[in-house]
Design a protein around this motif. Structure first.
Motif, mmCIF file in Angstrom:
data_model
loop_
_atom_site.group_PDB
_atom_site.id
_atom_site.type_symbol
_atom_site.label_atom_id
_atom_site.label_comp_id
_atom_site.label_asym_id
_atom_site.label_seq_id
_atom_site.Cartn_x
_atom_site.Cartn_y
_atom_site.Cartn_z
ATOM 1 N N GLN A 180 -0.767 -12.835 39.050
ATOM 2 C CA GLN A 180 -2.204 -12.618 38.940
ATOM 3 C C GLN A 180 -2.951 -13.941 38.801
ATOM 4 O OE1 GLN A 180 -2.088 -9.960 35.592
ATOM 5 N NE2 GLN A 180 -2.594 -8.182 36.878
ATOM 6 N N ARG A 181 -2.393 -14.853 38.020
ATOM 7 C CA ARG A 181 -3.015 -16.178 37.869
ATOM 8 C C ARG A 181 -3.027 -16.929 39.193
ATOM 9 N NH1 ARG A 181 0.580 -17.643 33.658
ATOM 10 N NH2 ARG A 181 0.118 -16.155 32.050
ATOM 11 N N GLN A 182 -1.926 -16.852 39.921
ATOM 12 C CA GLN A 182 -1.837 -17.538 41.209
ATOM 13 C C GLN A 182 -2.826 -16.948 42.210
ATOM 14 O OE1 GLN A 182 -0.390 -20.279 42.010
ATOM 15 N NE2 GLN A 182 -0.852 -20.200 44.189
ATOM 16 N N THR A 183 -2.949 -15.628 42.227
ATOM 17 C CA THR A 183 -3.900 -14.978 43.124
ATOM 18 C C THR A 183 -5.325 -15.390 42.795
ATOM 19 O OG1 THR A 183 -2.418 -13.087 43.376
ATOM 20 C CG2 THR A 183 -4.733 -12.742 43.932
ATOM 21 N N LEU A 184 -5.660 -15.407 41.528
ATOM 22 C CA LEU A 184 -7.003 -15.814 41.109
ATOM 23 C C LEU A 184 -7.269 -17.277 41.449
ATOM 24 C CD1 LEU A 184 -9.613 -15.004 39.698
ATOM 25 C CD2 LEU A 184 -8.567 -15.675 37.544
ATOM 26 N N ARG A 185 -6.272 -18.120 41.274
ATOM 27 C CA ARG A 185 -6.407 -19.546 41.575
ATOM 28 C C ARG A 185 -6.690 -19.754 43.068
ATOM 29 N NH1 ARG A 185 -1.543 -21.276 39.738
ATOM 30 N NH2 ARG A 185 -2.332 -21.052 37.625
ATOM 31 N N VAL A 186 -5.949 -19.056 43.927
ATOM 32 C CA VAL A 186 -6.148 -19.186 45.371
ATOM 33 C C VAL A 186 -7.522 -18.656 45.762
ATOM 34 C CG1 VAL A 186 -5.350 -18.333 47.619
ATOM 35 C CG2 VAL A 186 -3.699 -19.168 45.944
ATOM 36 N N LEU A 187 -7.913 -17.519 45.203
ATOM 37 C CA LEU A 187 -9.215 -16.945 45.513
ATOM 38 C C LEU A 187 -10.349 -17.876 45.096
ATOM 39 C CD1 LEU A 187 -10.814 -14.527 46.567
ATOM 40 C CD2 LEU A 187 -10.747 -13.602 44.247
ATOM 41 N N LEU A 188 -10.255 -18.453 43.925
ATOM 42 C CA LEU A 188 -11.282 -19.393 43.469
ATOM 43 C C LEU A 188 -11.322 -20.651 44.326
ATOM 44 C CD1 LEU A 188 -11.009 -19.085 39.585
ATOM 45 C CD2 LEU A 188 -12.835 -18.246 41.056
ATOM 46 N N MET A 189 -10.152 -21.130 44.733
ATOM 47 C CA MET A 189 -10.093 -22.325 45.573
ATOM 48 C C MET A 189 -10.798 -22.082 46.913
ATOM 49 S SD MET A 189 -6.752 -24.358 47.013
ATOM 50 C CE MET A 189 -6.252 -23.016 48.079
ATOM 51 N N PHE A 190 -10.529 -20.935 47.527
ATOM 52 C CA PHE A 190 -11.162 -20.646 48.808
ATOM 53 C C PHE A 190 -12.641 -20.306 48.646
ATOM 54 C CE2 PHE A 190 -6.850 -20.423 50.395
ATOM 55 C CZ PHE A 190 -6.996 -21.065 51.609
ATOM 56 N N THR A 191 -13.018 -19.742 47.517
ATOM 57 C CA THR A 191 -14.434 -19.477 47.261
ATOM 58 C C THR A 191 -15.213 -20.785 47.169
ATOM 59 O OG1 THR A 191 -13.926 -17.414 46.105
ATOM 60 C CG2 THR A 191 -16.068 -18.405 45.666
ATOM 61 N N VAL A 192 -14.682 -21.734 46.428
ATOM 62 C CA VAL A 192 -15.330 -23.046 46.317
ATOM 63 C C VAL A 192 -15.375 -23.736 47.675
ATOM 64 C CG1 VAL A 192 -15.064 -25.358 45.304
ATOM 65 C CG2 VAL A 192 -14.820 -23.335 43.867
ATOM 66 N N ALA A 193 -14.278 -23.640 48.429
ATOM 67 C CA ALA A 193 -14.251 -24.249 49.764
ATOM 68 C C ALA A 193 -15.281 -23.603 50.677
ATOM 69 C CB ALA A 193 -12.854 -24.119 50.372
ATOM 70 N N MET A 194 -15.437 -22.283 50.589
ATOM 71 C CA MET A 194 -16.385 -21.581 51.450
ATOM 72 C C MET A 194 -17.828 -21.933 51.103
ATOM 73 S SD MET A 194 -16.734 -19.652 54.024
ATOM 74 C CE MET A 194 -15.349 -18.603 54.344
ATOM 75 N N ILE A 195 -18.072 -22.292 49.859
ATOM 76 C CA ILE A 195 -19.431 -22.659 49.452
ATOM 77 C C ILE A 195 -19.739 -24.112 49.809
ATOM 78 C CG2 ILE A 195 -20.932 -23.041 47.454
ATOM 79 C CD1 ILE A 195 -19.530 -20.595 46.167
ATOM 80 N N PHE A 196 -18.859 -25.027 49.448
ATOM 81 C CA PHE A 196 -19.180 -26.447 49.544
ATOM 82 C C PHE A 196 -18.836 -27.112 50.870
ATOM 83 C CE2 PHE A 196 -18.993 -25.874 44.896
ATOM 84 C CZ PHE A 196 -20.278 -26.299 44.606
ATOM 85 N N LEU A 197 -17.737 -26.739 51.501
ATOM 86 C CA LEU A 197 -17.335 -27.431 52.733
ATOM 87 C C LEU A 197 -18.326 -27.264 53.881
ATOM 88 C CD1 LEU A 197 -13.449 -27.047 52.814
ATOM 89 C CD2 LEU A 197 -14.824 -29.025 52.159
ATOM 90 N N PRO A 198 -18.836 -26.060 54.161
ATOM 91 C CA PRO A 198 -19.817 -25.969 55.255
ATOM 92 C C PRO A 198 -21.101 -26.743 54.982
ATOM 93 C CG PRO A 198 -18.927 -23.808 54.770
ATOM 94 C CD PRO A 198 -18.450 -24.730 53.691
ATOM 95 N N ILE A 199 -21.572 -26.702 53.739
ATOM 96 C CA ILE A 199 -22.794 -27.436 53.396
ATOM 97 C C ILE A 199 -22.566 -28.935 53.534
ATOM 98 C CG2 ILE A 199 -24.416 -27.966 51.536
ATOM 99 C CD1 ILE A 199 -23.942 -25.063 50.545
ATOM 100 N N ALA A 200 -21.444 -29.402 53.003
ATOM 101 C CA ALA A 200 -21.136 -30.831 53.094
ATOM 102 C C ALA A 200 -20.943 -31.255 54.540
ATOM 103 C CB ALA A 200 -19.883 -31.148 52.279
ATOM 104 N N SER A 201 -20.253 -30.437 55.325
ATOM 105 C CA SER A 201 -20.029 -30.811 56.726
ATOM 106 C C SER A 201 -21.331 -30.823 57.515
ATOM 107 C CB SER A 201 -19.014 -29.870 57.376
ATOM 108 O OG SER A 201 -19.546 -28.572 57.506
ATOM 109 N N PHE A 202 -22.249 -29.924 57.194
ATOM 110 C CA PHE A 202 -23.537 -29.909 57.878
ATOM 111 C C PHE A 202 -24.271 -31.225 57.657
ATOM 112 C CE2 PHE A 202 -28.113 -29.305 57.927
ATOM 113 C CZ PHE A 202 -28.307 -28.715 59.163
ATOM 114 N N PHE A 203 -24.448 -31.592 56.389
ATOM 115 C CA PHE A 203 -25.239 -32.786 56.094
ATOM 116 C C PHE A 203 -24.518 -34.074 56.470
ATOM 117 C CE2 PHE A 203 -27.426 -29.688 53.344
ATOM 118 C CZ PHE A 203 -28.699 -29.857 53.854
#
Length: 101
Positions: free
Chosen positions: A26-49
């Motif tokens: 459960q911890r590993q699943t939550l860790r992966v989900l949080l990692m991809f959530t952060v990536a989905m928020i920040f990477l597109p914005i950073a790549s745009f600018f």
């Protein structure tokens, strides 16, 4: 009224029996989900600018008004890359660990 709030808080812990700690899976699943959530928020914005400033305006010399289209395409490609990575991780997780030849 306080009892209803306690019931609501307890219902938020879906999949976790009350009083039991999180399992390693459960911890590993939550860790992966949080990692991809952060990536989905920040990477597109950073790549745009970053692509707008350094690639389209800096390297290629586009105007500010026209560099947004190319930067948006880069951001969309990054979103698709994050989704593909998440699907690949989920697929890899489902594969059996022991392979016999």
């Amino acid at each position: 009224n306080d009892l209803n709030m306690a019931d609501s808080a307890a219902s938020l812990q879906v999949g976790r029996p009350q009083g039991r700690p999180w399992t390693q899976a459960q911890r590993q699943t939550l860790r992966v989900l949080l990692m991809f959530t952060v990536a989905m928020i920040f990477l597109p914005i950073a790549s745009f600018f970053l692509s707008q400033t350094y690639i389209f305006e800096g390297l290629l010399g586009f105007e500010r008004s026209s560099s947004g289209v190319g930067s948006a395409i880069v951001a969309v490609l990054v979103v698709h890359g994050v989704i593909a990575a998440y699907v690949w991780m989920a697929y890899k997780e489902e594969q059996p660990q022991n392979k016999e030849d």
